[in-house]
Design a protein around this motif. Structure first.
Motif, PDB file in Angstrom:
ATOM      1  N   ALA A   1      76.577 -30.193-114.627  1.00 31.19           N
ATOM      2  CA  ALA A   1      77.279 -29.072-115.435  1.00 31.19           C
ATOM      3  C   ALA A   1      78.873 -29.275-115.313  1.00 31.19           C
ATOM      4  O   ALA A   1      79.427 -29.482-114.483  1.00 31.19           O
ATOM      5  CB  ALA A   1      76.526 -27.751-114.913  1.00 31.19           C
ATOM      6  N   GLY A   2      79.272 -28.768-116.694  1.00 36.86           N
ATOM      7  CA  GLY A   2      80.775 -28.788-116.674  1.00 36.86           C
ATOM      8  C   GLY A   2      81.175 -27.381-116.524  1.00 36.86           C
ATOM      9  O   GLY A   2      80.529 -26.464-116.277  1.00 36.86           O
TER      10      GLY A   2
ATOM     11  N   VAL B   1      81.160 -21.422-116.083  1.00 33.70           N
ATOM     12  CA  VAL B   1      81.421 -20.095-116.115  1.00 33.70           C
ATOM     13  C   VAL B   1      80.470 -19.225-116.968  1.00 33.70           C
ATOM     14  O   VAL B   1      80.547 -17.991-116.492  1.00 33.70           O
ATOM     15  CB  VAL B   1      82.828 -20.287-117.280  1.00 33.70           C
ATOM     16  N   LYS B   2      79.716 -20.018-117.948  1.00 28.68           N
ATOM     17  CA  LYS B   2      78.811 -18.883-118.663  1.00 28.68           C
ATOM     18  C   LYS B   2      77.705 -18.498-117.863  1.00 28.68           C
ATOM     19  O   LYS B   2      77.352 -17.408-117.781  1.00 28.68           O
ATOM     20  CB  LYS B   2      78.257 -19.811-119.895  1.00 28.68           C
ATOM     21  N   ALA B   3      77.370 -19.397-116.766  1.00 26.66           N
ATOM     22  CA  ALA B   3      76.139 -19.076-115.724  1.00 26.66           C
ATOM     23  C   ALA B   3      76.741 -17.963-114.897  1.00 26.66           C
ATOM     24  O   ALA B   3      76.102 -16.995-114.655  1.00 26.66           O
ATOM     25  CB  ALA B   3      76.084 -20.444-115.084  1.00 26.66           C
ATOM     26  N   SER B   4      78.243 -17.992-114.553  1.00 27.99           N
ATOM     27  CA  SER B   4      78.637 -16.935-113.635  1.00 27.99           C
ATOM     28  C   SER B   4      78.762 -15.724-114.251  1.00 27.99           C
ATOM     29  O   SER B   4      78.570 -14.655-113.641  1.00 27.99           O
ATOM     30  CB  SER B   4      80.073 -17.394-113.119  1.00 27.99           C
ATOM     31  N   ILE B   5      78.994 -15.811-115.470  1.00 23.71           N
ATOM     32  CA  ILE B   5      79.151 -14.612-116.537  1.00 23.71           C
ATOM     33  C   ILE B   5      77.658 -13.714-116.360  1.00 23.71           C
ATOM     34  O   ILE B   5      77.453 -12.648-116.174  1.00 23.71           O
ATOM     35  CB  ILE B   5      79.696 -14.757-117.298  1.00 23.71           C
ATOM     36  N   LEU B   6      76.788 -14.815-116.608  1.00 28.14           N
ATOM     37  CA  LEU B   6      75.308 -14.193-116.755  1.00 28.14           C
ATOM     38  C   LEU B   6      74.861 -13.565-115.553  1.00 28.14           C
ATOM     39  O   LEU B   6      74.059 -12.669-115.360  1.00 28.14           O
ATOM     40  CB  LEU B   6      74.107 -15.129-117.211  1.00 28.14           C
TER      41      LEU B   6
ATOM     42  N   VAL C   1      69.825 -32.037-118.447  1.00 28.49           N
ATOM     43  CA  VAL C   1      69.610 -31.405-116.990  1.00 28.49           C
ATOM     44  C   VAL C   1      70.917 -30.462-116.824  1.00 28.49           C
ATOM     45  O   VAL C   1      71.004 -29.446-116.120  1.00 28.49           O
ATOM     46  CB  VAL C   1      69.604 -32.540-116.182  1.00 28.49           C
ATOM     47  N   LYS C   2      72.242 -30.793-117.218  1.00 28.48           N
ATOM     48  CA  LYS C   2      73.492 -30.011-117.014  1.00 28.48           C
ATOM     49  C   LYS C   2      73.328 -28.684-117.660  1.00 28.48           C
ATOM     50  O   LYS C   2      74.086 -27.775-117.140  1.00 28.48           O
ATOM     51  CB  LYS C   2      74.505 -30.924-117.631  1.00 28.48           C
ATOM     52  N   MET C   3      72.613 -28.460-118.422  1.00 30.57           N
ATOM     53  CA  MET C   3      72.237 -27.117-118.961  1.00 30.57           C
ATOM     54  C   MET C   3      71.364 -26.182-118.452  1.00 30.57           C
ATOM     55  O   MET C   3      70.957 -25.247-118.524  1.00 30.57           O
ATOM     56  CB  MET C   3      71.954 -27.152-120.604  1.00 30.57           C
TER      57      MET C   3
ATOM     58  N   SER D   1      64.899 -21.871-107.814  1.00 28.20           N
ATOM     59  CA  SER D   1      65.037 -20.808-108.268  1.00 28.20           C
ATOM     60  C   SER D   1      65.941 -20.551-109.385  1.00 28.20           C
ATOM     61  O   SER D   1      65.884 -19.831-110.361  1.00 28.20           O
ATOM     62  CB  SER D   1      65.607 -19.653-107.331  1.00 28.20           C
ATOM     63  N   ASP D   2      66.776 -21.694-109.760  1.00 29.89           N
ATOM     64  CA  ASP D   2      67.679 -21.711-110.814  1.00 29.89           C
ATOM     65  C   ASP D   2      67.310 -23.056-111.671  1.00 29.89           C
ATOM     66  O   ASP D   2      67.915 -23.373-112.373  1.00 29.89           O
ATOM     67  CB  ASP D   2      69.331 -22.232-110.317  1.00 29.89           C
ATOM     68  N   THR D   3      65.993 -23.449-111.682  1.00 30.66           N
ATOM     69  CA  THR D   3      65.480 -24.019-112.634  1.00 30.66           C
ATOM     70  C   THR D   3      64.907 -23.403-113.830  1.00 30.66           C
ATOM     71  O   THR D   3      64.516 -22.290-113.715  1.00 30.66           O
ATOM     72  CB  THR D   3      64.412 -25.129-112.153  1.00 30.66           C
ATOM     73  N   ARG D   4      64.742 -24.254-114.987  1.00 31.28           N
ATOM     74  CA  ARG D   4      64.178 -23.661-116.130  1.00 31.28           C
ATOM     75  C   ARG D   4      62.811 -22.997-116.136  1.00 31.28           C
ATOM     76  O   ARG D   4      62.296 -22.188-116.531  1.00 31.28           O
ATOM     77  CB  ARG D   4      64.395 -24.686-117.260  1.00 31.28           C
ATOM     78  N   ARG D   5      61.982 -23.925-115.230  1.00 37.56           N
ATOM     79  CA  ARG D   5      60.582 -23.556-115.234  1.00 37.56           C
ATOM     80  C   ARG D   5      60.495 -22.071-114.543  1.00 37.56           C
ATOM     81  O   ARG D   5      59.679 -21.311-114.864  1.00 37.56           O
ATOM     82  CB  ARG D   5      59.893 -24.860-114.474  1.00 37.56           C
ATOM     83  N   ARG D   6      61.145 -22.288-113.337  1.00 29.68           N
ATOM     84  CA  ARG D   6      60.759 -21.024-112.366  1.00 29.68           C
ATOM     85  C   ARG D   6      61.398 -19.804-113.024  1.00 29.68           C
ATOM     86  O   ARG D   6      60.746 -18.975-113.223  1.00 29.68           O
ATOM     87  CB  ARG D   6      61.682 -21.314-111.287  1.00 29.68           C
ATOM     88  N   SER D   7      62.651 -19.798-113.673  1.00 31.29           N
ATOM     89  CA  SER D   7      63.169 -18.718-114.568  1.00 31.29           C
ATOM     90  C   SER D   7      62.204 -18.357-115.693  1.00 31.29           C
ATOM     91  O   SER D   7      62.321 -17.151-116.069  1.00 31.29           O
ATOM     92  CB  SER D   7      64.704 -19.103-114.880  1.00 31.29           C
TER      93      SER D   7
END
Length: 902
Positions: free
Chosen positions: A256-257, A262-267, A303-305, A374-380
């Protein structure tokens, strides 16, 4: 003696080398005793002339030193005051100037210091931080924000309290306005640097830290300064949630870049706000819902997303907790779009998942089972779907079942090519069928009305367990995991058929398959029904046990490298469970089991690397001792002595507390009742100061010493070891951390040491206790002191009793001498808080010490009390019965009279 920084740097570097670290740690412990050692560490960090490795090692050692030696248990500084002041004055500026990896270590140290000193004893800190914020120096701002975050994040898990809010308001009063100004300047600089990649990336590091500090400052309550500026703040956050700039992309699809972070922290911040501050934030939430939805329907599968997608899903999950916001999803068409456009794309198995399954199987398992995904797409995605289920069960159930049937049909059309469709169907059904929390002991405890998990298993999953060939490994894992997940919903009769199928899959050549089989077997053997009876009992397992254990040991031992051997804790946990279930049924196989366990201990000693594996390893040894030591005491003592001695001689700190507990269990299980030379030889080394210097050893050592005393009291008196025992008691009972262990030891001494030898010490013992009671009393200490009074009072048959306790108390005077010690006993001269601590104590449950009955000869307590009172009444010519009638209330007198009746 002055410190040689060059030699110190070399020792610090060596501490990071597994082949040299033991010797280096000993040398560093000696250096710690010299003045200004902590400041010398910071000097190495600051100059960097010894190289990056020494710099990082110095920061690491400084962090651990601060954890151990900043304050004592009463909050008093343990370092000289001039060093305390110097560290505080230097640390902030230093952290701002060092590289990020070093910065992280210093940040942790600052957080530890802040725990005890902030804010009353470090009231200049926030002013210092605020003064260092600039309008244009992003590197310096990043250092300041990193320090701030390392301090303020401490508030996240804390309970609300007046002192906490006083601290937060202290911070906001000094930091709030400069912080909001920093947001404005950072926003302006980003706009000015749209085409400057290096500057832009640095500014997005600033932005990410700003959002994290936003979270810290609002986690307990929404500050008025934020609430008053909420429109501007949310506009700012939304701007960067939808912001795009190619210069912030990374070439690596797996990393992840800065923009995604930043977007993840905002969410993450928005998720917390919508959960806690709906009244204030609710009117601003709509644009974020729409933007999150757009993000989820347009973002790629790289994966970076993943972190960004998972945070967006978690935000929407939080939004749907609100009845008002959830109504936006309350129709079948919308839910269909949600499932098809958001849930399923993030639920489907990707190539990266398959690669993880094949290349890093243990990581695949841990992510799936331990919640580290917990931060994977599947689980979320599943959590979002289950939240929608909680709101609209019938609608979501219809939509989900439609897609499940679709994927199963797709699989049936071409099983070799479309096997991923079957994986999606099983995963989706498992998610929507389960209702409420999934427990560690029972798995799914409740299912939705539309679900029939047994029927689904029989129609769609059982064939994967039965088939020997042609089934993709991931589908076999899905089948095993389905049984594991719904184990509480399957009847005992059905388990009789399914259990052997799980055993069969231990023979798979696929790492994930046989590991999941071991996981499911272990949890099934631990499963009990509503009557608390095991679903799979001893009779079901005992016949399979030798083959089962041999196979599990073989899987563990297939690679003799310490790290690889310890890699798979799930296999060792299954071994532990088999031994617990079969109990004495292990006796015919004890020889073989011992050989394997001893081999594993010996290999693991070389480099303990997996605490969970080693915990289950020693629990397995504990189970072996619990169920076979009373039958084969000499065998176990002889065979286990060598590996246990190796642990102690090599000071394998991770294992030492386990070994002391197991030695105690071996002794307690030995039916002879005497103390053999085997254990007599252990007494001198365990009474030596060295093992007591590790905080984690203390509970285990007390367990061992109090197991030895009943059998070896006379031996210890003859060998002049009573003074040492009392010295240990005094050291333990003088600290809050170990006071209960001190009382445990004292009660054992009083119970078993001959009173003729102990009599001379009672006055001094009581003086120690009363001094502590007056100077630094705790509720626990007071309770144990009262218990000790009753304990001694009840032993009037040994010359003690209440009158004895009172007479001793009357003799206590302040000019009396301390507890005597032998000339070579230095325990009472050392403060364990000043020493290097090893790994913390973990109690082994398989050999949990049973409650000891101090008066086993008393069967009927009421009858004994009655006889005791009547005898005392006779000795005092009826005074007791007379006083009871005249002085007690009618109700109490009636109850008391029962005990005086003939």
């Amino acid at each position: 003696m002055a410190l040689d920084l060059q030699q110190l740097s070399k020792a610090l570097e060596a501490s990071l080398d597994p082949t040299k670290n033991k010797q280096a740690e000993i040398a560093l412990l000696q250096e710690e005793k010299k003045p200004k050692f902590a400041l010398s560490l910071l000097q190495i960090v600051a100059t960097g002339t010894s190289g990056d490795t020494a710099r990082l090692a110095s920061a690491l050692y400084f962090k651990n030193l601060i954890k151990r030696r900043w304050v004592d248990e009463n909050g008093k500084h343990k370092l000289p005051q001039n060093e305390v002041i110097a560290i505080k004055s230097e640390l902030i500026g230093l952290m701002i100037s060092v590289p990020p990896n070093v910065q992280n270590q210093l940040g942790d140290a600052i957080s530890v210091i802040a725990d005890s000193d902030f804010w009353e004893r470090w009231d200049t800190l926030v002013d210092d931080l605020a003064s260092r914020l600039t309008l244009d120096n992003s590197q310096q701002n990043n250092g300041v924000l990193q320090v701030a975050h390392s301090i303020f994040k401490r508030w996240r898990p804390l309970y609300r309290s007046d002192p906490l809010f006083i601290e937060i308001n202290h911070v906001l009063g000094k930091f709030g306005t400069p912080f909001l100004s920093l947001i404005e300047s950072t926003d302006r600089l980003i706009s000015q640097s749209q085409n400057e990649q290096k500057t832009l990336r640095e500014l997005f590091t600033t932005l990410n830290l700003i959002v994290k500090v936003f979270y810290d400052l609002s986690v307990q309550d929404l500050p008025p300064i934020f609430e008053d500026n909420l429109a501007a703040v949310t506009t700012f956050l939304h701007k960067y949630l939808v912001y795009e700039n190619k210069l912030l992309d990374t070439n690596d699809d797996t990393e992840a870049g800065p923009l995604q972070l930043v977007k993840a922290s905002i969410l993450e911040l928005l998720e917390m706000w919508v959960q806690k501050y709906e009244d204030a934030f609710g009117q601003h939430v709509a644009p974020f819902i729409e933007s999150s939805w757009n993000l989820l329907t347009t973002v790629g599968i790289e994966v970076k997303m993943d972190i960004l997608v998972s945070k967006a899903l978690q935000f929407l999950t939080a939004v749907t907790h609100s009845a008002e916001h959830a109504q936006a999803f309350n129709n079948q068409n919308t839910l269909g779009q949600v499932v098809e456009g958001v849930i399923l794309p993030n639920l489907n198995l990707r190539d990266s998942d398959v690669e993880l399954f094949e290349d890093e199987p243990i990581e695949f398992i841990r992510r799936d089972l331990e919640g580290s995904d917990s931060d994977t797409r599947r689980r979320s995605a599943i959590n979002f779907l289950r939240q929608l289920m909680a709101k609209f069960e019938a609608l979501v159930g219809v939509v989900a079942l439609r897609y499940i049937d679709h994927y199963l049909s797709e699989y049936d059309q071409d099983r070799s090519s479309n096997w991923k469709s079957k994986d999606t169907a099983v995963y989706l059904y498992s998610a929507v069928a389960a209702k409420g929390a999934i427990t560690a002991s029972q798995g799914v405890t409740s299912i939705h009305d539309f679900a029939n998990v047994v029927d689904f298993f029989q129609r769609n999953i059982a064939t994967e367990l039965v088939a020997d060939q042609g089934t993709p490994s991931i589908l076999k894992v899905d089948a095993i995991k389905y049984l594991y997940t719904f184990r509480g919903q399957i009847t005992a009769g059905q388990w009789q058929e399914a259990f052997p199928l799980l055993v069969k899959h231990l023979g798979s050549s696929e790492y994930v398959v046989y590991t999941y089989a071991a996981i499911a077997l272990e949890r099934t053997m631990a499963l009990s029904n509503v009557s608390k009876q095991p679903v799979i009992g001893r009779s079901d397992v005992e016949g399979l046990a030798p083959q089962l254990l041999e196979h599990l040991f073989g899987l563990i031992e297939r690679d003799s490298q310490p790290a690889k051997l310890q890699e798979n804790e799930f296999l060792m946990r299954c071994i532990m469970r088999v031994l617990i279930v079969i109990k004495e049924g292990m006796l015919p196989s004890v020889e073989t089991i011992l050989l394997h366990l001893i081999k594993i201990i010996q290999v693991s000693c070389q480099n303990p690397s997996n605490p969970k594996f080693n915990y289950y390893l020693f629990e397995a040894v504990g189970a072996l001792i619990r169920y076979s030591a009373s039958t084969l005491p000499d065998k176990l003592e002889t065979d286990l002595y060598s590996p246990f001695a190796t642990v102690l001689q090599n000071d394998v700190q991770e294992f030492v507390p386990y070994v002391f507990q197991l030695f105690a269990a071996l002794l307690e299980a030995n039916p002879s009742g005497s103390l053999s030379e085997y254990y007599q030889s252990l007494i001198p080394p365990i009474l030596n100061p060295t093992p007591w210097s590790s905080k984690g050893n203390v509970p285990a050592l007390v367990r061992l010493v109090t197991a030895i005393i009943p059998r070896g009291a006379n031996v210890m008196v003859q060998n002049n070891q009573l003074d040492t025992l009392l010295g240990i008691f005094q050291r333990l009972v003088s600290t809050k951390t170990n006071e209960t262990y001190g009382f445990d030891m004292l009660e054992s001494i009083i119970s078993y040491i001959p009173q003729s030898a102990l009599q001379q010490y009672y006055v001094i013992i009581l003086q120690v206790l009363l001094t502590r009671l007056q100077s630094s009393r705790t509720d626990t200490f007071a309770t144990r002191f009262v218990r000790l009074y009753h304990f001694i009072s009840a032993k009037d048959d040994t010359g003690l009793g209440a009158d004895f306790f009172i007479s001793v108390a009357d003799q206590v005077q302040a000019e009396e001498p301390p507890v005597p010690t032998t000339s070579d006993d230095v325990i009472v001269e050392q403060d364990p808080e000043d020493m290097s601590f090893g790994v913390g104590f973990t109690q082994l449950t398989t050999i949990r010490r049973p409650v000891r009955d101090q008066w086993p000869e008393i069967g009927d307590v009421k009858a004994w009390v009655s006889e005791y009172l009547k005898a005392a009444d006779r000795r005092h010519n009826g005074t007791i019965s007379t006083n009871a009638r005249e002085r007690l209330s009618a109700e109490v007198a009636t109850a008391f009279a029962v005990y005086l009746q003939n």
